[in-house]
Design an enzyme around this catalytic site. Structure first.
Site, PDB file in Angstrom:
ATOM      1  N   LYS A   1       4.768  -4.336   5.262  1.00 20.81           N
ATOM      2  CA  LYS A   1       5.913  -4.095   4.382  1.00 20.81           C
ATOM      3  C   LYS A   1       7.221  -4.617   5.000  1.00 20.81           C
ATOM      4  O   LYS A   1       7.267  -4.932   6.198  1.00 20.81           O
ATOM      5  CB  LYS A   1       6.006  -2.597   4.085  1.00 20.81           C
ATOM      6  CG  LYS A   1       4.798  -2.059   3.290  1.00 20.81           C
ATOM      7  CD  LYS A   1       5.029  -0.613   2.858  1.00 20.81           C
ATOM      8  CE  LYS A   1       3.856  -0.074   2.061  1.00 20.81           C
ATOM      9  NZ  LYS A   1       4.135   1.290   1.514  1.00 20.81           N
TER      10      LYS A   1
ATOM     11  N   PHE B   1       9.205   8.644  -7.128  1.00 19.83           N
ATOM     12  CA  PHE B   1       9.578   7.695  -6.075  1.00 19.83           C
ATOM     13  C   PHE B   1       9.379   6.239  -6.488  1.00 19.83           C
ATOM     14  O   PHE B   1       9.633   5.336  -5.688  1.00 19.83           O
ATOM     15  CB  PHE B   1       8.798   7.992  -4.783  1.00 19.83           C
ATOM     16  CG  PHE B   1       7.297   7.972  -4.928  1.00 19.83           C
ATOM     17  CD1 PHE B   1       6.583   6.779  -4.901  1.00 19.83           C
ATOM     18  CD2 PHE B   1       6.588   9.166  -5.082  1.00 19.83           C
ATOM     19  CE1 PHE B   1       5.204   6.761  -5.036  1.00 19.83           C
ATOM     20  CE2 PHE B   1       5.195   9.154  -5.223  1.00 19.83           C
ATOM     21  CZ  PHE B   1       4.514   7.943  -5.196  1.00 19.83           C
TER      22      PHE B   1
ATOM     23  N   HIS C   1       0.634  -1.092   3.815  1.00 20.57           N
ATOM     24  CA  HIS C   1      -0.163  -0.571   2.702  1.00 20.57           C
ATOM     25  C   HIS C   1      -1.591  -1.014   2.917  1.00 20.57           C
ATOM     26  O   HIS C   1      -1.839  -2.110   3.416  1.00 20.57           O
ATOM     27  CB  HIS C   1       0.329  -1.134   1.353  1.00 20.57           C
ATOM     28  CG  HIS C   1      -0.631  -0.871   0.227  1.00 20.57           C
ATOM     29  ND1 HIS C   1      -0.639   0.308  -0.467  1.00 20.57           N
ATOM     30  CD2 HIS C   1      -1.667  -1.605  -0.261  1.00 20.57           C
ATOM     31  CE1 HIS C   1      -1.626   0.276  -1.359  1.00 20.57           C
ATOM     32  NE2 HIS C   1      -2.264  -0.882  -1.249  1.00 20.57           N
TER      33      HIS C   1
ATOM     34  N   ARG D   1      -7.603   2.123   6.831  1.00 19.59           N
ATOM     35  CA  ARG D   1      -6.846   3.362   6.580  1.00 19.59           C
ATOM     36  C   ARG D   1      -6.734   4.209   7.850  1.00 19.59           C
ATOM     37  O   ARG D   1      -5.718   4.854   8.092  1.00 19.59           O
ATOM     38  CB  ARG D   1      -7.459   4.134   5.416  1.00 19.59           C
ATOM     39  CG  ARG D   1      -7.254   3.370   4.105  1.00 19.59           C
ATOM     40  CD  ARG D   1      -7.801   4.092   2.906  1.00 19.59           C
ATOM     41  NE  ARG D   1      -7.024   5.276   2.562  1.00 19.59           N
ATOM     42  CZ  ARG D   1      -5.853   5.251   1.914  1.00 19.59           C
ATOM     43  NH1 ARG D   1      -5.303   4.094   1.579  1.00 19.59           N
ATOM     44  NH2 ARG D   1      -5.228   6.370   1.629  1.00 19.59           N
TER      45      ARG D   1
ATOM     46  N   GLU E   1      -6.562  -5.123  -6.014  1.00 22.64           N
ATOM     47  CA  GLU E   1      -5.407  -5.530  -5.207  1.00 22.64           C
ATOM     48  C   GLU E   1      -5.606  -6.918  -4.584  1.00 22.64           C
ATOM     49  O   GLU E   1      -4.658  -7.703  -4.502  1.00 22.64           O
ATOM     50  CB  GLU E   1      -5.140  -4.467  -4.141  1.00 22.64           C
ATOM     51  CG  GLU E   1      -4.663  -3.154  -4.759  1.00 22.64           C
ATOM     52  CD  GLU E   1      -4.428  -2.052  -3.740  1.00 22.64           C
ATOM     53  OE1 GLU E   1      -4.624  -2.280  -2.525  1.00 22.64           O
ATOM     54  OE2 GLU E   1      -4.025  -0.949  -4.157  1.00 22.64           O
TER      55      GLU E   1
ATOM     56  N   THR F   1      -0.021   8.436   5.111  1.00 20.49           N
ATOM     57  CA  THR F   1       1.067   7.798   4.343  1.00 20.49           C
ATOM     58  C   THR F   1       2.434   8.175   4.888  1.00 20.49           C
ATOM     59  O   THR F   1       3.321   7.332   5.006  1.00 20.49           O
ATOM     60  CB  THR F   1       0.977   8.219   2.857  1.00 20.49           C
ATOM     61  OG1 THR F   1      -0.321   7.877   2.365  1.00 20.49           O
ATOM     62  CG2 THR F   1       2.029   7.528   2.015  1.00 20.49           C
TER      63      THR F   1
END
Ligand code: CMP
Length: 140
Positions: free
Chosen positions: A10, A58, A116, A86, A127, A92
């Site tokens: 990100k 959000f 992510h 993960r 995705e 998160t």
């Protein structure tokens, strides 16, 4: 089983110059990068990616953050790639992420949380296809 998963580094992690350190963690864990590109997402592209969160409070901040600077999107391949990625990322919310995970080491807030990763085989398929054409993925 061998799986593919979508990973996004990100804007916060790109701004920290941590692209290489994050990819090194994937590689050291046995995941292979089979596709990669740097992109500055438009509002439309980021909003479409996170469409499932459209009604969440959000959402606006999430799209604003994801369009605030370039990201690196990659397809990672390997044994249990979705769960492995993960695990490497951590929770998160970086404040809840286990020590030694990417989010614990590179992120401070739930909004700017460094990475992510797809959360299931179905979302991985969606995705990966959202960012890559079949001919942009290089089996190896
Ligand atoms: P990500 O895995 O990219 O998926 C959606 C993102 O929304 C998530 O990481 C967080 O960065 C962000 N987000 C912000 N607030 C929340 C929240 N309360 N719950 C889940 N995700 C959130």
């Amino acid at each position: 089983a061998t799986e593919r998963t979508l990973s996004i580094i990100k804007p916060d992690a790109v701004a920290k110059n941590a692209i290489g350190e994050i990819i090194a963690r994937f590689e050291k864990a046995g995941l292979k990068v089979v596709a990669a590109k740097m992109l500055h997402l438009s509002e439309e592209k980021a909003g479409g990616f996170y469409a499932e969160h459209k009604e969440r409070p959000f959402f606006k901040d999430l799209v604003g953050f994801m369009t605030s600077g370039p990201v690196v999107v990659q397809v990672l391949e390997g044994e249990d790639a979705i769960a492995k990625n993960r695990e490497l990322m951590g929770a998160t919310n970086p404040k809840e992420a286990a020590p030694g995970t990417i989010r614990a080491d590179f992120a401070e807030t739930i909004d700017a949380n460094a990475v992510h990763g797809s959360d299931s085989p179905a979302s991985a398929e969606r995705e990966v296809a959202y960012f890559f054409n079949a001919d942009e993925i290089c089996p190896r």
